[in-house]
Design an enzyme around this catalytic site. Structure first.
Site, PDB file in Angstrom:
ATOM      1  N   LYS A  11       0.746  -1.200   0.202  1.00 44.97           N
ATOM      2  CA  LYS A  11       0.140   0.161   0.210  1.00 44.97           C
ATOM      3  C   LYS A  11       0.722   1.051   0.015  1.00 44.97           C
ATOM      4  O   LYS A  11       2.204   1.237   0.384  1.00 44.97           O
ATOM      5  CB  LYS A  11      -0.970  -0.094   1.268  1.00 44.97           C
ATOM      6  CG  LYS A  11      -0.327   0.080   2.554  1.00 44.97           C
ATOM      7  CD  LYS A  11       0.199   1.264   3.136  1.00 44.97           C
ATOM      8  CE  LYS A  11       0.874   1.225   4.451  1.00 44.97           C
ATOM      9  NZ  LYS A  11       1.807   2.572   4.625  1.00 44.97           N
ATOM     10  N   ASP A 141      -2.833  -1.275   9.877  1.00 44.79           N
ATOM     11  CA  ASP A 141      -2.831  -1.486   8.557  1.00 44.79           C
ATOM     12  C   ASP A 141      -3.456  -2.607   8.126  1.00 44.79           C
ATOM     13  O   ASP A 141      -3.821  -2.644   6.938  1.00 44.79           O
ATOM     14  CB  ASP A 141      -1.538  -0.856   7.828  1.00 44.79           C
ATOM     15  CG  ASP A 141      -1.165   0.257   8.046  1.00 44.79           C
ATOM     16  OD1 ASP A 141      -1.946   1.106   8.549  1.00 44.79           O
ATOM     17  OD2 ASP A 141       0.094   0.531   7.862  1.00 44.79           O
TER      18      ASP A 141
HETATM   19  O1  C5P Z   1      -0.482  -0.749  14.635  1.00 44.97           O
HETATM   20  P1  C5P Z   1       0.956  -0.789  14.252  1.00 44.97           P
HETATM   21  O2  C5P Z   1       1.767  -2.010  14.708  1.00 44.97           O
HETATM   22  O3  C5P Z   1       1.175  -0.736  12.444  1.00 44.97           O
HETATM   23  O4  C5P Z   1       1.788   0.456  14.617  1.00 44.97           O
HETATM   24  C1  C5P Z   1       3.249   0.685  14.817  1.00 44.97           C
HETATM   25  C2  C5P Z   1       3.303   1.983  15.704  1.00 44.97           C
HETATM   26  O5  C5P Z   1       2.993   3.102  14.881  1.00 44.97           O
HETATM   27  C3  C5P Z   1       2.741   2.060  16.971  1.00 44.97           C
HETATM   28  O6  C5P Z   1       3.600   1.239  18.034  1.00 44.97           O
HETATM   29  C4  C5P Z   1       2.569   3.330  17.495  1.00 44.97           C
HETATM   30  O7  C5P Z   1       3.658   4.012  17.709  1.00 44.97           O
HETATM   31  C5  C5P Z   1       2.739   3.868  15.972  1.00 44.97           C
HETATM   32  N1  C5P Z   1       0.991   4.123  15.480  1.00 44.97           N
HETATM   33  C6  C5P Z   1       0.214   5.364  16.350  1.00 44.97           C
HETATM   34  N2  C5P Z   1      -0.922   5.634  15.874  1.00 44.97           N
HETATM   35  C7  C5P Z   1      -1.501   4.827  15.001  1.00 44.97           C
HETATM   36  C8  C5P Z   1      -0.905   3.582  14.331  1.00 44.97           C
HETATM   37  C9  C5P Z   1       0.536   3.504  14.361  1.00 44.97           C
HETATM   38  O8  C5P Z   1       0.707   6.009  17.068  1.00 44.97           O
HETATM   39  N3  C5P Z   1      -2.616   5.189  14.570  1.00 44.97           N
END
Ligand code: C5P
Length: 314
Positions: A11, A141
């Site tokens: 993506k 995601d």
């Molecule tokens: O959900 P994911 O594992 O992809 O997120 C990775 C990191 O990105 C999280 O640990 C956080 O630090 C940050 N993040 C965030 N807010 C979001 C998505 C991700 O702060 N909505």
């Protein structure tokens, strides 16, 4: 039981606006996510050793329980223990084509493919909302990676509203091998620098989230206006990542100079993408970048917008 070949598209983010903090420590976001044809290929099949066995052709990702694809399989085994016991273990083979730690959702795409593949293999009959709910437990995601196409993503990124899929544009991706950006670092740094601009209460968050549906970029997407989309793209994380990584900033500037429809960093980087109106123009931009930058660590891809998410291959 069959073995299943799944195609897991990467993506890009056409839009990423950080609205505020969430009680769970994540950020409240408004994004426009877009699938591209660059994809990993996963084979999922039953195993008779009652284990999750993960193989990959890439030495850059772990083939153990820390891999998001492994965690997706474990989530399915834990959620459906009787089916797991009945069918036995799972073999997963990942052919990696999406660059790693690149802001292209490669790990999320693989996890999405594992959820879809096991749902098929075990004949669970889970609906799309049910798969999305499992996916959201693993990463923000991953629900998008399951359904793909063009979508508005809000909340942590897991709440999706499909919009008319774009399919008429081409994309050049540029990334330096070995240059990766930590996503938690990017969000934390953004909070430190811009936390005082965050929405203060739920009502403000709700209002800012609602605005995207009538925003100029969504209107341009619905009309398929590539040049407008290119001008209206936004990624708030650029404000912290580009100053910290001048190489990424330079790539973006060089794309902009070469007359593309628009250019932006994807997610938390380190990939920069350029939107182009045709395949010929994308190939020409890629060739120009290659001739201007002699650094052998630079990788470039020509890819196309894609209207779906995880799907069966043959
Ligand atoms: O959900 P994911 O594992 O992809 O997120 C990775 C990191 O990105 C999280 O640990 C956080 O630090 C940050 N993040 C965030 N807010 C979001 C998505 C991700 O702060 N909505």
């Amino acid at each position: 039981m069959h073995s299943y070949l799944l195609i897991a598209p990467a993506k890009i983010n056409l839009y990423l606006e950080i609205i505020g903090d969430r009680p769970d420590g994540f950020h409240e976001l408004v994004m426009i996510m877009q699938s591209i044809t660059l994809a990993d290929r996963l084979t999922i099949e039953p195993s008779d050793n009652q284990k999750i066995n993960l193989r990959t052709n890439s030495s850059a990702i772990p083939a153990d329980e820390t891999n998001l694809a492994y965690r997706a399989a474990k989530l399915m085994c834990d959620s459906f223990p009787e089916v797991y016991a009945n069918y036995g273990g799972v073999n997963i083979a990942i052919e990696k084509n999406i660059p790693i730690a690149a802001g292209l959702g490669g790990g999320s795409a693989d996890a999405a493919a594992v959820l879809v593949g096991i749902n098929l293999m075990w004949e669970l009959g889970l609906t799309s909302p049910e798969l999305h709910e499992l996916a959201a437990q693993l990463g923000s995601d991953i629900p998008f990676c399951i359904s793909g196409g063009t979508a508005i993503a809000t909340g942590r990124g897991e709440k999706l509203d499909a919009i008319k899929d774009l399919d008429n544009l081409w994309v050049v991706l540029a990334k330096y091998n070995g240059l990766s950006v930590s996503t938690p670092w990017a969000y934390q740094t953004y909070r430190q620098k811009y936390g005082d601009t965050y929405a203060r209460d739920r009502a403000e968050i709700k209002a800012r989230r609602a605005q995207v549906h009538s925003s100029p970029i969504v209107s341009a997407i619905i009309k398929g206006q590539g040049a407008e989309i290119g001008k209206l793209m936004r990624n708030d994380l650029e404000k912290v990542v580009l100053p910290a990584h001048p190489q990424i900033d330079k790539l973006r500037a060089m794309f902009a100079e070469s007359g593309v429809l628009g250019t932006m960093m994807s997610g938390s980087g380190s990939t920069v993408f350029a939107l182009c109106e045709s395949e010929a123009s994308a190939i020409s931009i890629k060739d120009q970048m290659r001739s201007k930058i002699s650094n052998p660590e630079l990788s470039l891809w020509v890819t196309q917008l894609f209207t779906g998410g995880v799907h069966l291959g043959n």
